[in-house]
Design an enzyme around this catalytic site. Structure first.
Site: not given
Length: 331
Positions: A44, A46, A49-50, A123, A178, A200
């Protein structure tokens, strides 16, 4: 109330950092001295936070490996990082974290390079308002946020243990979680139902995946201790950060004006990446494993997230699932 006040005021905890601390501050600290030639995989990386995590670790001289679904975005991140750190080595692989075959292909490709592996940062994360399924016919949020990282960790763990033995440098695995993991009730946490839910709710699916990431940390930490391996694994809550995931999760619940006001109380991406960098680098937590961190300090997770029997059960069920899809060896 005390915790909320500390967060809003940015008061530092025992580590010397708090909610206002940035990745830049963490990596400049003398307690985060990094040996040369370390390799870190960051999923992650891109966006959000990554990207900030990759930028900060590259600045410390690490080789950064980015498994990315969008190669164009990954190339852009590489260019940005190398403008700031011209000597940074950035390796990109095309990878879809929701696909078991793609994750396995990435791990085989990385291992074929013959590089060490010191740090693995799980991440990548998605939030979906509507029910979607991966190519493996599994609910997309759970497939990406938890299952893909479970598989990646499983396939790379021996390399991390081997690297730590050969170099004498402790390996570190970080799972992004989280605070909303605590919203999940025990009777709502069932693997089969999470794989293919009959009803869902995006927030529920997201919180379940983040709880699974902490339980994964608890069980892998137990396994590593049993092996006396010099590798640690910890979970991180980055804080409520202004990222695309947050905006998607609030769409339909907050007006743009309310979101704008609320966003002023949120963390920047650099502040959000600070805890990941702290857990990845700080000598203050050498040997610490199986813990949950927030605002660069060890914190408390939910009672369910601390349940070792639940963690072991989830690991066994997930391993059995992977065996059916990929013929992994028996546990």
């Amino acid at each position: 109330m005390k915790e909320t006040w500390r967060y809003l005021a940015g008061i530092a905890g025992p580590s010397g950092y708090g909610s206002n601390s940035t990745a830049e501050q963490v990596i400049q600290d003398s307690a985060c001295l990094v040996p040369p030639h370390l390799t870190a995989i960051i999923t992650g990386a891109t966006s959000g936070i990554g990207v900030e995590t990759a930028r900060a670790l590259a600045k410390k001289g690490m080789r950064i490996v980015i498994p990315a679904r969008d190669l164009t975005k990954a190339a852009g991140v590489k260019e940005v990082i190398q403008k700031e750190s011209p000597n940074a080595e950035i390796i990109i692989f095309e990878t879809d974290m929701s696909s078991f075959v793609s994750v396995k292909r990435f791990c085989s490709g990385f291992l074929a390079l013959g590089l060490p592996l010191n740090i693995l940062i799980n991440n990548a994360g998605v939030y979906s308002q509507k029910l979607e399924f991966s190519e493996d016919k599994i609910e997309m949020t759970f497939a990406t946020n938890y299952l893909g990282h479970y598989l990646m960790t499983e396939l790379l763990l021996e390399k991390m243990i081997e690297t730590a033995e050969q170099t004498g440098i402790q390996g570190r695995i970080i799972n992004l979680s989280s605070v909303i993991h605590s919203w999940v009730k025990r009777d709502a946490f069932c693997l089969q139902k999470m794989l293919s839910p009959k009803s869902y709710d995006g927030t529920r699916a997201y919180s379940q995946s983040k709880l699974a990431n902490i339980l994964h940390v608890k069980e892998i930490a137990r396994q590593l201790r049993a092996r006396n391996a010099r590798v640690t694994i910890n979970a991180v809550h980055p804080g409520i950060v202004k990222t695309g995931i947050l905006r998607a999760s609030y769409k339909g619940f907050l007006t743009d004006s309310l979101y704008f006001i609320a966003s002023k109380l949120l963390k920047s991406t650099s502040q959000g990446a600070s805890t990941t960098c702290y857990v990845a680098l700080s000598q203050q937590i050498e040997g610490v494993s199986g813990k949950y961190f927030a605002d660069c300090n060890e914190s408390k997770c939910s009672t369910l997230a601390n349940d070792e029997s639940e963690a072991q059960k989830l690991w066994m069920q997930t391993h059995a699932l992977m065996q059916r899809y990929l013929y992994l060896p028996a546990a």
